[in-house]
Scaffold this active site. Structure first.
Site, PDB file in Angstrom:
ATOM      1  N   HIS A  17       0.860  -1.187   0.000  1.00  0.00           N
ATOM      2  CA  HIS A  17       0.000   0.000   0.000  1.00  0.00           C
ATOM      3  C   HIS A  17       0.895   1.236   0.000  1.00  0.00           C
ATOM      4  O   HIS A  17       1.944   1.256   0.655  1.00  0.00           O
ATOM      5  CB  HIS A  17      -0.897  -0.019   1.233  1.00  0.00           C
ATOM      6  N   ASP A  19       0.985   4.125   1.466  1.00  0.00           N
ATOM      7  CA  ASP A  19       1.386   4.650   2.775  1.00  0.00           C
ATOM      8  C   ASP A  19       2.318   3.688   3.496  1.00  0.00           C
ATOM      9  O   ASP A  19       3.240   4.106   4.212  1.00  0.00           O
ATOM     10  CB  ASP A  19       0.154   4.916   3.640  1.00  0.00           C
ATOM     11  N   LYS A  20       2.099   2.389   3.310  1.00  0.00           N
ATOM     12  CA  LYS A  20       2.949   1.405   3.974  1.00  0.00           C
ATOM     13  C   LYS A  20       4.336   1.324   3.321  1.00  0.00           C
ATOM     14  O   LYS A  20       5.323   1.022   3.995  1.00  0.00           O
ATOM     15  CB  LYS A  20       2.271   0.040   3.973  1.00  0.00           C
ATOM     16  N   GLU A  45      10.414  11.257   7.338  1.00  0.00           N
ATOM     17  CA  GLU A  45       9.146  11.200   6.598  1.00  0.00           C
ATOM     18  C   GLU A  45       9.434  10.857   5.136  1.00  0.00           C
ATOM     19  O   GLU A  45      10.427  11.323   4.563  1.00  0.00           O
ATOM     20  CB  GLU A  45       8.425  12.548   6.654  1.00  0.00           C
ATOM     21  N   GLU A  58      14.596  15.088  10.240  1.00  0.00           N
ATOM     22  CA  GLU A  58      15.684  15.535  11.092  1.00  0.00           C
ATOM     23  C   GLU A  58      16.405  14.324  11.678  1.00  0.00           C
ATOM     24  O   GLU A  58      15.750  13.378  12.130  1.00  0.00           O
ATOM     25  CB  GLU A  58      15.150  16.398  12.245  1.00  0.00           C
ATOM     26  N   LYS A 168      -5.711  -4.468   0.277  1.00  0.00           N
ATOM     27  CA  LYS A 168      -6.421  -4.024   1.476  1.00  0.00           C
ATOM     28  C   LYS A 168      -7.395  -5.119   1.890  1.00  0.00           C
ATOM     29  O   LYS A 168      -7.882  -5.880   1.050  1.00  0.00           O
ATOM     30  CB  LYS A 168      -7.207  -2.727   1.204  1.00  0.00           C
ATOM     31  N   PHE A 232      -7.896  -4.083 -10.599  1.00  0.00           N
ATOM     32  CA  PHE A 232      -6.910  -3.450  -9.717  1.00  0.00           C
ATOM     33  C   PHE A 232      -5.517  -3.818 -10.231  1.00  0.00           C
ATOM     34  O   PHE A 232      -4.756  -4.511  -9.576  1.00  0.00           O
ATOM     35  CB  PHE A 232      -7.119  -3.942  -8.290  1.00  0.00           C
ATOM     36  N   ASP A 240      -1.701   5.877  -6.370  1.00  0.00           N
ATOM     37  CA  ASP A 240      -2.111   6.771  -5.284  1.00  0.00           C
ATOM     38  C   ASP A 240      -0.871   7.169  -4.501  1.00  0.00           C
ATOM     39  O   ASP A 240      -0.066   6.315  -4.143  1.00  0.00           O
ATOM     40  CB  ASP A 240      -3.105   6.033  -4.371  1.00  0.00           C
ATOM     41  N   ALA A 241      -0.711   8.445  -4.215  1.00  0.00           N
ATOM     42  CA  ALA A 241       0.464   8.901  -3.466  1.00  0.00           C
ATOM     43  C   ALA A 241       0.440   8.343  -2.049  1.00  0.00           C
ATOM     44  O   ALA A 241      -0.622   8.112  -1.460  1.00  0.00           O
ATOM     45  CB  ALA A 241       0.515  10.425  -3.431  1.00  0.00           C
ATOM     46  N   ARG A 246       0.180   7.593   7.850  1.00  0.00           N
ATOM     47  CA  ARG A 246      -1.246   7.807   7.579  1.00  0.00           C
ATOM     48  C   ARG A 246      -2.111   6.597   7.919  1.00  0.00           C
ATOM     49  O   ARG A 246      -3.315   6.625   7.677  1.00  0.00           O
ATOM     50  CB  ARG A 246      -1.454   8.179   6.110  1.00  0.00           C
ATOM     51  N   LYS A 247      -1.521   5.540   8.451  1.00  0.00           N
ATOM     52  CA  LYS A 247      -2.303   4.334   8.749  1.00  0.00           C
ATOM     53  C   LYS A 247      -2.154   3.959  10.228  1.00  0.00           C
ATOM     54  O   LYS A 247      -1.885   2.823  10.575  1.00  0.00           O
ATOM     55  CB  LYS A 247      -1.854   3.186   7.841  1.00  0.00           C
ATOM     56  N   LYS A 267      10.401   7.077  13.453  1.00  0.00           N
ATOM     57  CA  LYS A 267      10.810   7.736  14.695  1.00  0.00           C
ATOM     58  C   LYS A 267      11.705   6.824  15.525  1.00  0.00           C
ATOM     59  O   LYS A 267      11.382   5.649  15.721  1.00  0.00           O
ATOM     60  CB  LYS A 267       9.576   8.117  15.508  1.00  0.00           C
ATOM     61  N   LYS A 271      11.337   9.131  20.828  1.00  0.00           N
ATOM     62  CA  LYS A 271      10.024   9.711  20.558  1.00  0.00           C
ATOM     63  C   LYS A 271       8.962   8.858  21.251  1.00  0.00           C
ATOM     64  O   LYS A 271       8.722   7.715  20.876  1.00  0.00           O
ATOM     65  CB  LYS A 271       9.739   9.763  19.055  1.00  0.00           C
ATOM     66  N   ASP A 273       5.841   8.998  21.145  1.00  0.00           N
ATOM     67  CA  ASP A 273       4.761   8.543  20.268  1.00  0.00           C
ATOM     68  C   ASP A 273       4.914   7.054  19.989  1.00  0.00           C
ATOM     69  O   ASP A 273       3.929   6.309  19.939  1.00  0.00           O
ATOM     70  CB  ASP A 273       4.805   9.291  18.924  1.00  0.00           C
TER      71      ASP A 273
END
Length: 387
Positions: A17, A19-20, A45, A58, A168, A232, A240-241, A246-247, A267, A271, A273
């Protein structure tokens, strides 16, 4: 009183995917730095689109590592399986805009004198565990992940040559008396070759779904959706960008538990998060594994530059066998929840992150090199003794 009879749905997405793909590359960069310096700082990123990758962020670590970033990114795309006209690991355009970490952030996070290492940012993090599956994960996200993992294994092994990297899944489960009992619908969309028929795709997917779901759980035929658009072929970043982070619901509990809002991938473990979310899952899983509750949600909160958590909140959804305030005190005694304490307890200063980028950060098997160490249940005996 909590609702007992309902339908709940979770989705997963494959390693291919868009984003993945970005999560995988960002985590591969984290691993690259940590392999050279266990205390490197990374906030990476990635953007992916048609035949193009852009990396920004960074870092603080050996400057020579930057020279290897492009090779690592292309290798990640190759490992995922993209050798398509619109996205090919060898021919894609690559740009790297990683630069030195802000000195203002570093001064707040670094240990100095009597000051312990502080959190890399403010925020809230959640961990969750329940008895719905052997992995102590919510069943809808667990089975959604497993379906895509089976398809990916079939693709990588060559057993199903026409499968593409992008896919998906979505699983809806009927709950009765608070327990999942069957699937009401299953949706799977998978990238495929030009010549394969939709009927062959459907039957191949069906076989893998049946292997994953418990016996008798398969949904009705008219609620089994495979490639609902009918085609597909164009997929991944060409279709798709993609962006890192995002997931986040796919990465955690599929919506069955709260999420603090911060992404994990890209990260380093200073971090919170990432590291505090791992710690919260670790503690929640041990509480459930110890039989102290059937469900457990834990929230931690931090302030940038401050070493100790500002709050520790526990909710066992009425299933707890012990006092929740007392449980919070015991957990803080069993684990140092400062950023340094979490990293040392879970062994997070290691290159173990690229493997987390797809099929969930939780519910996985702990690995010999420390990967998924937050899935250990080594606090069970101490928790039982405490109560």
């Amino acid at each position: 009183m909590p609702k007992q009879n309902y339908i709940f749905t979770s989705e997963s997405v494959s390693e291919g995917h868009p984003d993945k793909v970005c999560d995988r590359i960002s985590d591969a960069v984290v691993d690259l730095f940590l392999a050279q310096d266990p205390y490197a700082r990374v906030a990476c990123e990635t953007l992916a689109t048609t035949n193009r990758l852009v990396i920004a962020g960074e870092v603080r670590g050996p400057k020579s590592v930057l020279e290897q970033v492009e090779d690592v990114a292309r290798a990640a795309v190759r490992d995922i399986g993209y050798e398509q006209e619109g996205f090919h690991w060898r021919t894609l355009d690559f740009a790297c805009h990683l630069h030195q970490q802000s000195a203002d952030i570093a001064v707040g996070v670094d240990a100095a004198g009597a000051k312990d290492e502080g959190a890399g940012d403010q925020g809230i993090m959640f961990g969750y565990a329940c008895q719905e599956t052997p992995a102590l994960m919510p069943a809808p996200i667990h089975y959604s992940h497993q379906i895509l993992k089976r398809l990916a294994e079939a693709r990588h092994s060559g057993a199903v040559a026409w499968l593409g990297p992008d896919a998906k899944s979505q699983v809806s489960l009927q709950y009765e008396n608070g327990r999942p009992v069957r699937a009401t619908s299953v949706v799977v969309s998978t990238q495929h070759g030009e010549s394969v028929s939709q009927e062959e795709i459907r039957e191949t997917v069906r076989r893998h779904v049946l292997e994953v779901l418990p016996p008798g759980w398969m949904c009705p035929e008219d609620q089994f959706y495979v490639n609902p658009t009918g085609r597909f072929v164009i997929g991944g970043p060409d279709g798709d960008a993609g962006l890192t982070g995002r997931k986040i619901i796919v990465d955690t509990y599929g919506g069955a538990a709260p999420h603090g809002g911060g992404a994990f991938s890209g990260k380093d473990p200073t971090k919170v998060d990432r590291s505090a979310a791992y710690a919260a899952r670790y503690l929640a899983k041990n509480v459930v594994a110890a039989g102290l509750a059937q469900k457990c949600t834990i929230q931690l909160s931090y302030a940038i530059g401050v070493s100790h958590p500002l709050s520790v909140y526990i909710d066992t959804a009425g299933t707890g066998q012990v006092d929740e305030d007392r449980l919070a005190d015991v957990l803080r005694q069993l684990m140092n929840l400062s950023p340094r304490g979490i990293r040392e307890h879970l062994g997070l200063n290691r290159p173990i992150y690229a493997r987390t980028a797809a099929y969930g950060h939780f519910g996985r098997e702990p690995e010999a090199d420390g990967g998924f160490g937050w899935e250990r249940t080594d606090l069970v005996d101490a928790l039982r003794r405490a109560f």
